[in-house]
Structure formats: C-alpha cells, structure tokens
Design an enzyme around this catalytic site. Structure first.
Site, mmCIF file in Angstrom:
data_model
loop_
_atom_site.group_PDB
_atom_site.id
_atom_site.type_symbol
_atom_site.label_atom_id
_atom_site.label_comp_id
_atom_site.label_asym_id
_atom_site.label_seq_id
_atom_site.Cartn_x
_atom_site.Cartn_y
_atom_site.Cartn_z
ATOM 1 N N ILE A 127 0.835 -1.205 0.000
ATOM 2 C CA ILE A 127 0.000 0.000 0.000
ATOM 3 C C ILE A 127 0.866 1.251 0.000
ATOM 4 O O ILE A 127 0.619 2.197 -0.765
ATOM 5 C CB ILE A 127 -0.982 -0.014 1.200
ATOM 6 C CG1 ILE A 127 -1.942 -1.198 1.068
ATOM 7 C CG2 ILE A 127 -1.757 1.296 1.273
ATOM 8 C CD1 ILE A 127 -2.811 -1.462 2.288
ATOM 9 N N ASP A 154 11.448 2.293 5.708
ATOM 10 C CA ASP A 154 11.018 0.905 5.918
ATOM 11 C C ASP A 154 12.264 0.092 6.233
ATOM 12 O O ASP A 154 13.176 0.022 5.418
ATOM 13 C CB ASP A 154 10.327 0.370 4.640
ATOM 14 C CG ASP A 154 9.632 -0.970 4.867
ATOM 15 O OD1 ASP A 154 10.234 -1.865 5.491
ATOM 16 O OD2 ASP A 154 8.484 -1.108 4.417
ATOM 17 N N ARG A 204 -2.859 1.082 10.532
ATOM 18 C CA ARG A 204 -3.413 0.421 11.713
ATOM 19 C C ARG A 204 -3.444 1.388 12.883
ATOM 20 O O ARG A 204 -2.517 2.200 13.042
ATOM 21 C CB ARG A 204 -2.542 -0.777 12.114
ATOM 22 C CG ARG A 204 -2.925 -2.067 11.421
ATOM 23 C CD ARG A 204 -4.280 -2.613 11.948
ATOM 24 N NE ARG A 204 -4.714 -3.798 11.225
ATOM 25 C CZ ARG A 204 -5.494 -3.815 10.145
ATOM 26 N NH1 ARG A 204 -5.939 -2.700 9.618
ATOM 27 N NH2 ARG A 204 -5.855 -4.944 9.578
ATOM 28 N N ASP A 212 -8.226 6.763 9.233
ATOM 29 C CA ASP A 212 -9.174 5.682 8.930
ATOM 30 C C ASP A 212 -9.147 4.623 10.023
ATOM 31 O O ASP A 212 -10.043 3.805 10.125
ATOM 32 C CB ASP A 212 -8.812 5.038 7.577
ATOM 33 C CG ASP A 212 -9.831 4.001 7.135
ATOM 34 O OD1 ASP A 212 -11.043 4.324 7.139
ATOM 35 O OD2 ASP A 212 -9.444 2.866 6.790
ATOM 36 N N GLU A 234 -11.165 0.425 18.343
ATOM 37 C CA GLU A 234 -12.240 0.421 17.349
ATOM 38 C C GLU A 234 -13.356 -0.507 17.802
ATOM 39 O O GLU A 234 -13.055 -1.542 18.409
ATOM 40 C CB GLU A 234 -11.696 -0.031 15.995
ATOM 41 C CG GLU A 234 -10.678 0.951 15.432
ATOM 42 C CD GLU A 234 -10.134 0.527 14.059
ATOM 43 O OE1 GLU A 234 -10.646 -0.444 13.485
ATOM 44 O OE2 GLU A 234 -9.199 1.168 13.580
ATOM 45 N N HIS A 239 -12.585 3.030 9.512
ATOM 46 C CA HIS A 239 -11.803 1.855 9.061
ATOM 47 C C HIS A 239 -12.439 1.226 7.818
ATOM 48 O O HIS A 239 -12.876 0.077 7.832
ATOM 49 C CB HIS A 239 -11.672 0.817 10.178
ATOM 50 C CG HIS A 239 -10.555 -0.161 9.913
ATOM 51 N ND1 HIS A 239 -9.870 -0.785 10.914
ATOM 52 C CD2 HIS A 239 -9.990 -0.607 8.750
ATOM 53 C CE1 HIS A 239 -8.937 -1.586 10.388
ATOM 54 N NE2 HIS A 239 -8.998 -1.490 9.064
ATOM 55 N N ILE A 240 -12.412 2.027 6.757
ATOM 56 C CA ILE A 240 -13.112 1.605 5.535
ATOM 57 C C ILE A 240 -12.173 1.625 4.333
ATOM 58 O O ILE A 240 -12.619 1.656 3.181
ATOM 59 C CB ILE A 240 -14.354 2.519 5.340
ATOM 60 C CG1 ILE A 240 -15.361 1.872 4.412
ATOM 61 C CG2 ILE A 240 -13.962 3.905 4.885
ATOM 62 C CD1 ILE A 240 -16.734 2.408 4.533
ATOM 63 N N ALA A 284 -10.532 -0.578 2.848
ATOM 64 C CA ALA A 284 -10.715 -1.638 1.854
ATOM 65 C C ALA A 284 -12.148 -1.656 1.315
ATOM 66 O O ALA A 284 -12.523 -2.569 0.582
ATOM 67 C CB ALA A 284 -10.378 -2.984 2.473
HETATM 68 P P1 NAD Z 1 2.819 -4.841 3.637
HETATM 69 O O1 NAD Z 1 3.206 -5.962 4.510
HETATM 70 O O2 NAD Z 1 2.951 -5.004 2.156
HETATM 71 O O3 NAD Z 1 3.588 -3.506 4.065
HETATM 72 C C1 NAD Z 1 3.882 -3.178 5.383
HETATM 73 C C2 NAD Z 1 5.284 -2.629 5.384
HETATM 74 O O4 NAD Z 1 5.591 -2.157 6.687
HETATM 75 C C3 NAD Z 1 6.340 -3.694 5.025
HETATM 76 O O5 NAD Z 1 7.091 -3.305 3.895
HETATM 77 C C4 NAD Z 1 7.206 -3.759 6.271
HETATM 78 O O6 NAD Z 1 8.571 -3.980 5.963
HETATM 79 C C5 NAD Z 1 6.982 -2.382 6.865
HETATM 80 N N1 NAD Z 1 7.375 -2.268 8.248
HETATM 81 C C6 NAD Z 1 7.420 -3.230 9.207
HETATM 82 N N2 NAD Z 1 7.901 -2.723 10.357
HETATM 83 C C7 NAD Z 1 8.173 -1.420 10.109
HETATM 84 C C8 NAD Z 1 8.701 -0.366 10.897
HETATM 85 N N3 NAD Z 1 9.056 -0.558 12.173
HETATM 86 N N4 NAD Z 1 8.834 0.849 10.327
HETATM 87 C C9 NAD Z 1 8.490 1.057 9.045
HETATM 88 N N5 NAD Z 1 8.015 0.097 8.233
HETATM 89 C C10 NAD Z 1 7.843 -1.128 8.764
HETATM 90 O O7 NAD Z 1 1.311 -4.509 4.010
HETATM 91 P P2 NAD Z 1 0.272 -3.617 3.182
HETATM 92 O O8 NAD Z 1 -0.628 -4.508 2.406
HETATM 93 O O9 NAD Z 1 0.987 -2.523 2.471
HETATM 94 O O10 NAD Z 1 -0.568 -3.004 4.391
HETATM 95 C C11 NAD Z 1 -0.049 -1.956 5.186
HETATM 96 C C12 NAD Z 1 -0.936 -1.708 6.391
HETATM 97 O O11 NAD Z 1 -2.237 -1.320 5.968
HETATM 98 C C13 NAD Z 1 -1.124 -2.969 7.272
HETATM 99 O O12 NAD Z 1 -1.032 -2.593 8.613
HETATM 100 C C14 NAD Z 1 -2.540 -3.377 6.999
HETATM 101 O O13 NAD Z 1 -3.106 -4.032 8.097
HETATM 102 C C15 NAD Z 1 -3.195 -2.025 6.737
HETATM 103 N N6 NAD Z 1 -4.443 -2.116 5.985
HETATM 104 C C16 NAD Z 1 -5.440 -1.258 6.318
HETATM 105 C C17 NAD Z 1 -6.658 -1.323 5.654
HETATM 106 C C18 NAD Z 1 -7.756 -0.366 5.985
HETATM 107 O O14 NAD Z 1 -8.914 -0.711 5.796
HETATM 108 N N7 NAD Z 1 -7.464 0.833 6.425
HETATM 109 C C19 NAD Z 1 -6.860 -2.288 4.658
HETATM 110 C C20 NAD Z 1 -5.808 -3.133 4.303
HETATM 111 C C21 NAD Z 1 -4.599 -3.032 4.988
#
Ligand code: NAD
Length: 298
Positions: free
Chosen positions: A150, A169, A226, A250, A255, A273-274, A276
């Site tokens: 993302i 990252d 998150r 979001d 929550e 939290h929407i 997705a």
């Molecule tokens: P992803 O695993 O592809 O990316 C997460 C990244 O965070 C990874 O590259 C990881 O290396 C990095 N990371 C880990 N520890 C870290 C740190 N200490 N500092 C900086 N970066 C760090 O996941 P994604 O699919 O890109 O999702 C990202 C976030 O979005 C997740 O927390 C997921 O739960 C959340 N999400 C939210 C919604 C929503 O409805 N708002 C929907 C889907 C996902």
C-alpha cells in the site's frame, strides 16, 4: 466439510465455496459466546476483522483445519497458537491494496483543500471563500512510513501528483521514484506523512509527541494503516497547538471509535476503518477467500 462464515463476506464467495461441495453456514453476526459453542463442528472458519479468534476459541476447534481472514492484518487472530495446533491461517494480502492506496491519496487532496470542511460549510448554507484557502500537493514532499504494497501504491499516485517521495522501511530499500531515508529524516523533511505499517511493538506510537516535535510546522498526517501507530493524545495536542495542520484517519487505537475527541477538531477528517471498502476490493477479497477455503479443505 463445513465452513463457518463469521463476518460479512461477498455472497459470490459463499456460492463458489458451496459449488465446491463444502457446506456453508453463514452467521455474520455471531457473538463470541456463540462462536465458542459452534466452532467444534467446523473444518474451516472465515473472518474479517470483527471476529476475534483467540486461544479459547482455538482450543475448542477440534476439527478446524484453516482460519481464512478476508483482508490483510492478522491482529484479530492468535496466529502462532493456531499454527501450533496444525491450523493454517490464510489471508488475502493484496486484494485491498488499490482501495487503501486510493483512500490515502484522496486524503492528501482532501487535507490540502479542506474538501470535507468546505462541503459541511456549503451544506450549512454558507459561502466561505476566505476560510478555506488551501495548498497544492504538487511540489510538496510526502513521507511514506512503511513501503510495502500500500505504501508504494500511495507513493506511485503521489508521484503522479507532482510530489517528492521519501520513505522509511527497515525491510525495503527500493521503490520507483522513492528516496529511502531514516525515520528521523522523513519526519524532518515531509510536508505530508502517511502511515502504512502494521501495528507491532516497533511501530507502536511511531508518531508521538517526540516525533511530532521533529516534524515541520504545519505538517499533515494520514493514517490508513493500523490504529496504535499514532499516540492520539499527542496528535490532539499538536493539532490544537497548530504544530500539525491537519490529520486524516481511517484507523484508531480502539475500534469502533465513536465520539473520539480528535473529531472535535475541525482539522481532523476521517472514516470508520473503511480503507478496503470498495466494490472491487470486496469482490477480490471474496474471490481470494473462496479459493483459500477450497484450497485448504481439498
Ligand atoms: P505490507 O506488509 O505489504 O507492508 C507493510 C510494510 O511495513 C512492510 O514493507 C514492512 O517492511 C513495513 N514495516 C514493518 N515494520 C516497520 C517499521 N518498524 N517501520 C516502518 N516500516 C515497517 O502490508 P500492506 O498490504 O501494504 O498493508 C499496510 C498496512 O495497511 C497494514 O497494517 C494493513 O493491516 C493495513 N491495511 C489497512 C486497511 C484499511 O482498511 N485501512 C486495509 C488493508 C490493509
């Protein structure tokens, strides 16, 4: 074989699972007590984020072979414990990438131009041209914390809007049109900061009073990742003090988050939290859930 659907899931996914000869029991409103009682007879369960799959449920799941989570985060499941019992834990990691990346990108423009606040003003019958002078995102610097699926999706879109992209990252150091920097440097140089990290020990309150202090005056902060990654009290104080110009949220430390004090501030915009929550992402999640269930039980 029987699968228990514990949270709202795309009806098409349920049809696909049933067509594969698996009995589907759809209980999207099941309570924790009802779940503990029902789970012994199921081979598989499907959850989104509402249903918690903790040790007591897993202990009663005598026949369970797989827990399928429609979505990315697995924080509602005791994953290691489930695996220790020989239960597979599967998710749909890329199904919602575009949806969340688009929401975060929308928030960039919404914050810069006060779109929700202007809409509220128009609905109140006002014509406040001076109150809503904005800024352009073009030429500004976006700091992306977490350059995964993302984070990189937002970076791509923000680059197309003319922004300079910084990212931090610890596990990723390459991305198109992205300059990877330390977290401190990201905080110091960014005009907008967007969080796309899981909530783990290392990211707990990654944005707190100390990091906000490092940021530019008038910074904007977006969190579609998150809850628990921003110290919400610190953010509240920083917005009140004028240090942070605005925030788009979001996700929240707790929550559902109703009547949060952050929403007493005009500078805060957000959603429940929407991230997705698009038709396309829901369909994609559904398809992947169905394939995961069928694969795990075949
Ligand atoms: P992803 O695993 O592809 O990316 C997460 C990244 O965070 C990874 O590259 C990881 O290396 C990095 N990371 C880990 N520890 C870290 C740190 N200490 N500092 C900086 N970066 C760090 O996941 P994604 O699919 O890109 O999702 C990202 C976030 O979005 C997740 O927390 C997921 O739960 C959340 N999400 C939210 C919604 C929503 O409805 N708002 C929907 C889907 C996902």
């Amino acid at each position: 074989m029987k699968v228990l659907i514990c949270d709202a899931t795309d009806p098409k996914a349920l049809e696909t699972i049933a067509e594969a000869g698996i009995e589907v029991v759809n209980r999207p409103d099941i309570t924790p007590e009802e779940l503990e009682e029902a789970i012994p007879e199921y081979d598989c369960m499907v959850v989104r984020s509402r249903t918690k799959v903790r040790v007591p449920v897993i202990d009663k799941a005598a026949k369970l072979k797989a827990i399928v989570r429609g979505g990315v985060g697995l924080d509602n499941i005791d994953v290691e414990y489930a695996k220790s019992k020989g239960i597979q834990v599967l998710n749909t990691p890329s199904a919602s990438t575009q949806a969340v990346a688009e929401l975060a990108t929308g928030y960039l423009l919404a914050l810069a131009r006060h779109i929700p606040q202007m809409t509220a003003s128009m609905k109140a019958g006002k014509w406040e041209k001076k109150a809503f002078s904005g800024i352009e995102v073009s030429g500004k610097t976006l700091g992306v914390v977490g350059a995964g699926r993302i984070g990189q999706g937002v970076a791509k879109r923000a680059h197309a809007l003319g922004m300079t992209i910084l990212a931090y990252d610890p596990f990723v150091s390459e991305g198109e049109n992205i300059e990877f920097v330390s977290l401190d440097e990201l905080f110091k140089r960014s005009d907008f900061i967007t969080l796309h990290v899981p909530h783990i020990k290392a990211t707990h309150n990654i944005v707190d009073a100390k990091s906000i202090e490092m940021m530019k005056d008038g910074v904007y902060i977006i969190n579609c990742g998150r809850g628990g990654t921003i110290d919400e009290d610190a953010l509240y104080e920083a917005i009140k003090a004028g240090k942070v110009a605005g925030a788009a949220l979001d996700v929240y430390a707790e929550e559902p988050s109703k009547g949060h004090k952050l929403y007493t501030l005009d500078e805060v915009i957000g959603s429940p939290h929407i991230g997705a929550g698009t038709a396309e992402a829901k369909a994609r999640v559904g398809e992947e859930v169905a394939q995961n269930v069928i694969g795990a039980l075949s």
